[in-house]
Design an enzyme around this catalytic site. Structure first.
Site, short mmCIF file in Angstrom:
data_model
loop_
_atom_site.label_atom_id
_atom_site.label_comp_id
_atom_site.label_asym_id
_atom_site.label_seq_id
_atom_site.Cartn_x
_atom_site.Cartn_y
_atom_site.Cartn_z
N CYS A 90 0.83 -1.21 0.00
CA CYS A 90 0.00 0.00 0.00
C CYS A 90 0.87 1.26 0.00
CB CYS A 90 -0.90 0.01 1.24
SG CYS A 90 -1.95 1.45 1.29
N LYS A 129 1.89 -9.45 0.63
CA LYS A 129 1.63 -8.86 -0.69
C LYS A 129 2.59 -7.70 -0.87
CE LYS A 129 -2.07 -6.84 -3.46
NZ LYS A 129 -2.48 -5.46 -3.19
N GLY A 189 -2.53 -7.08 -10.43
CA GLY A 189 -2.34 -5.81 -11.12
C GLY A 189 -2.87 -5.84 -12.55
N GLY A 190 -3.56 -6.92 -12.91
CA GLY A 190 -3.96 -7.08 -14.31
C GLY A 190 -5.31 -6.50 -14.69
C1 LIG Z 1 -10.68 0.55 -3.62
C2 LIG Z 1 -9.45 -0.25 -3.51
C3 LIG Z 1 -9.07 -0.70 -2.27
C4 LIG Z 1 -7.93 -1.47 -2.13
N1 LIG Z 1 -7.58 -1.93 -0.90
C5 LIG Z 1 -6.52 -2.76 -0.79
C6 LIG Z 1 -6.19 -3.34 0.44
O1 LIG Z 1 -6.84 -3.10 1.45
N2 LIG Z 1 -5.13 -4.18 0.48
C7 LIG Z 1 -4.39 -4.48 -0.62
O2 LIG Z 1 -3.45 -5.28 -0.54
N3 LIG Z 1 -4.66 -3.92 -1.80
C8 LIG Z 1 -5.70 -3.07 -1.90
N4 LIG Z 1 -5.99 -2.53 -3.12
C9 LIG Z 1 -5.08 -2.81 -4.26
C10 LIG Z 1 -5.50 -4.07 -4.98
O3 LIG Z 1 -5.41 -5.17 -4.14
C11 LIG Z 1 -4.62 -4.37 -6.17
O4 LIG Z 1 -3.30 -4.49 -5.76
C12 LIG Z 1 -4.67 -3.31 -7.26
O5 LIG Z 1 -5.96 -2.79 -7.47
C13 LIG Z 1 -4.17 -3.91 -8.56
O6 LIG Z 1 -4.91 -5.08 -8.90
P1 LIG Z 1 -6.06 -5.05 -10.01
O7 LIG Z 1 -5.40 -4.61 -11.26
O8 LIG Z 1 -6.63 -6.43 -10.09
O9 LIG Z 1 -7.05 -4.03 -9.55
C14 LIG Z 1 -7.13 -1.77 -3.27
C15 LIG Z 1 -7.53 -1.31 -4.51
C16 LIG Z 1 -8.66 -0.56 -4.65
C17 LIG Z 1 -9.04 -0.14 -5.99
#
Ligand SMILES: Cc1cc2nc3c(=O)[nH]c(=O)nc-3n(C[C@H](O)[C@H](O)[C@H](O)COP(=O)(O)O)c2cc1C
EC number: 1.3.1.91
Length: 467
Positions: A90, A129, A189-190
């Site tokens: 994060c 993570k 991240g996809g």
């Molecule tokens: C609204 C929102 C809240 C998120 N909260 C978390 C979280 O609490 N912990 C975490 O590891 N990642 C969090 N993420 C990041 C996602 O887990 C992920 O790493 C990121 O969106 C990329 O993956 P994606 O391309 O599938 O979205 C959050 C993302 C969004 C959009």
């Protein structure tokens, strides 16, 4: 969101990052009305709510910068979850400024301490993570060090700390990590660029050589992305989501946030406008034609709560000590059931005097939400409390006194009181069988990640940007 993702085929779901310090203030409360386990903060906010349906699937993700605190949190939740994850990805200031989240990436010693303490100290699989570092070489040496701590799997968000969702995700970096490590690597991240539908999840997995995939935004936009046969129409998904939200008493602001993520481009539609204006769960339901469902479900819930409150002492729970060390029972003091001149508090005081113990000490709190009271009584350095809240301080104290008396099999002044020996026998049985820790299920490294897809659900009130 987590239950919905599981219904649609996700194998594992994560809760949102929950901060260790916040969790450590929480009490574990069995919520009988909702059939959930709640971790409740002193201000009565539910910080983490889970249920049996997800117990073997939910990964508890924490934000931490301290090994001992992390372990304390893991111990608090380990019986209710399938795995423990540490968020090291994060980049948001609220996380990094406390040395948590992506800030950990520049402190490998601390990472090692936290993870190895968790691996040794909790009986659940531990994962973490991360994001990638500016150089691949540094990333690989970090993940190798992380692997040596004995964690069960690692999730990799293929972006650097300062990169935002609009930057391309590095499949190559994830691939290099997956080819270097022997533990399962979960590619993340996809969403958007690579993952728009079910089949894309497998393509992303192959492109990254990972063993599984974590889907965040694409699952937030439509949780039915996990369906092999293709996504369900959003209207249907939103209806299902709202039903869960009402059934589990989700806070309306979070429900609204999640629905807005699903509606996305349709926020200007009549339904979108109604959602935007909604200021309660009821108004959200009405915007989606679920007004009658809301009425019915809340009526049932209220009836269940009332029934639990009205339970006779015989029906109430056996005494149970929760993780805060307080012995609890669901007890209400009903004046009519007691001799006019005798109260449980008097009985307890009398007993303490006889046993040459210090007087019972009562500490009472009032809940701001409904102004109900709950009291904890301390006797011989042990604490007792009723799980039910009362209309007055006096009633709450009497209830706490009953919990103390009854869990020790002592007379409490009830009319036609049966011999206390029954309670005493029960207490003795409890004392003799405190639960054998050696029979507890061991953590199985790798078990967590043998299935191909992972969903991240839950939800925060924080906006999308920045993650
Ligand atoms: C609204 C929102 C809240 C998120 N909260 C978390 C979280 O609490 N912990 C975490 O590891 N990642 C969090 N993420 C990041 C996602 O887990 C992920 O790493 C990121 O969106 C990329 O993956 P994606 O391309 O599938 O979205 C959050 C993302 C969004 C959009």
């Amino acid at each position: 969101m987590r239950l919905l993702a599981l219904d649609y085929g996700a194998d594992i779901v994560y809760c949102e990052e929950l901060i260790d310090l916040k969790m450590l203030q929480c009490k574990r409360v069995v919520n009988e009305a909702l059939s959930t386990v709640d971790f409740v903060a002193p201000d009565d906010r539910v910080v983490f709510r889970t249920c049996e349906r997800e117990q073997s699937k939910v990964v508890f993700q924490m934000g931490t910068s301290d090994a001992e605190r992390a372990l304390a949190v893991a111990r608090l939740v380990e019986n209710d979850v399938a795995g423990i994850d540490v968020n090291m990805g994060c980049p948001k200031e609220y996380s990094t400024k406390g040395g948590m989240g992506a800030a950990l990436l520049s402190d490998p010693d601390k990472i090692e301490k936290i993870l190895s303490t968790l691996v040794k100290g909790t009986r659940r699989p531990v994962t973490c993570k991360i994001r990638i570092l500016p150089s691949l070489e540094d990333t690989l040496s970090l993940v190798k060090r992380i692997e040596r701590t004995g964690i069960a799997a690692i999730a990799v968000h293929g972006r650097k700390r300062e990169e935002r969702p609009q930057h391309p995700v590095s499949c190559e970096a994830i691939k290099a990590i997956a080819e270097t490590l022997s533990i399962p690597v979960i590619a993340n991240g996809g969403s958007h660029d690579h993952i728009q539908g079910y089949l894309d999840i497998e393509d992303f997995r192959r492109a990254t050589a990972a063993s599984s995939v974590m889907v965040a935004r694409a699952a937030m936009w439509n949780p039915s992305i996990f369906l092999r046969e293709g996504p369900r129409p959003l209207e249907e998904v939103m209806q299902k989501y709202i039903r869960y939200a009402v059934q589990y008493d989700n806070h309306y602001t979070n429900t609204k946030y999640c629905l807005c993520q699903m509606l996305r481009e349709q926020l200007e539609s009549p339904q979108g406008r109604l959602l935007h204006a909604a200021q309660s769960s009821q108004e959200i339901c009405e915007a989606f034609g679920l007004g009658a469902f809301y009425e019915e479900t809340t009526r049932d819930l209220d009836a269940r709560r009332a029934k639990l409150l009205a339970r006779s002492p015989e029906e109430a729970e056996e005494p149970a000590e929760d993780t805060s060390g307080i012995i609890k029972m669901a007890i209400k003091f009903d004046r009519r059931a007691y001799s006019p001149q005798i109260t449980p508090k008097m009985c307890l005081l009398e007993w303490c005097r006889r046993e040459k113990l210090a007087q019972p000490v009562y500490e009472t709190v009032q809940r701001p939400l409904d102004r109900l009271f709950s009291s904890v009584v301390t006797v011989a350095e042990r604490k007792y409390q009723s799980t039910l809240w009362d209309k007055s301080k006096k009633l709450a104290e009497q209830a706490a006194a009953i919990v103390c008396l009854r869990s020790q099999g002592l007379p409490e002044g009830r009319l036609g009181e049966e011999s206390p020996s029954l309670h005493k026998r029960k207490r003795e049985a409890l004392d003799q069988d405190p639960g054998d820790p050696t029979t507890q299920e061991p953590a199985v490294p790798g078990e967590l990640c043998k299935k191909p897809f992972v969903a991240l659900a839950g939800g925060q009130e924080s906006p999308l940007e920045g993650w």
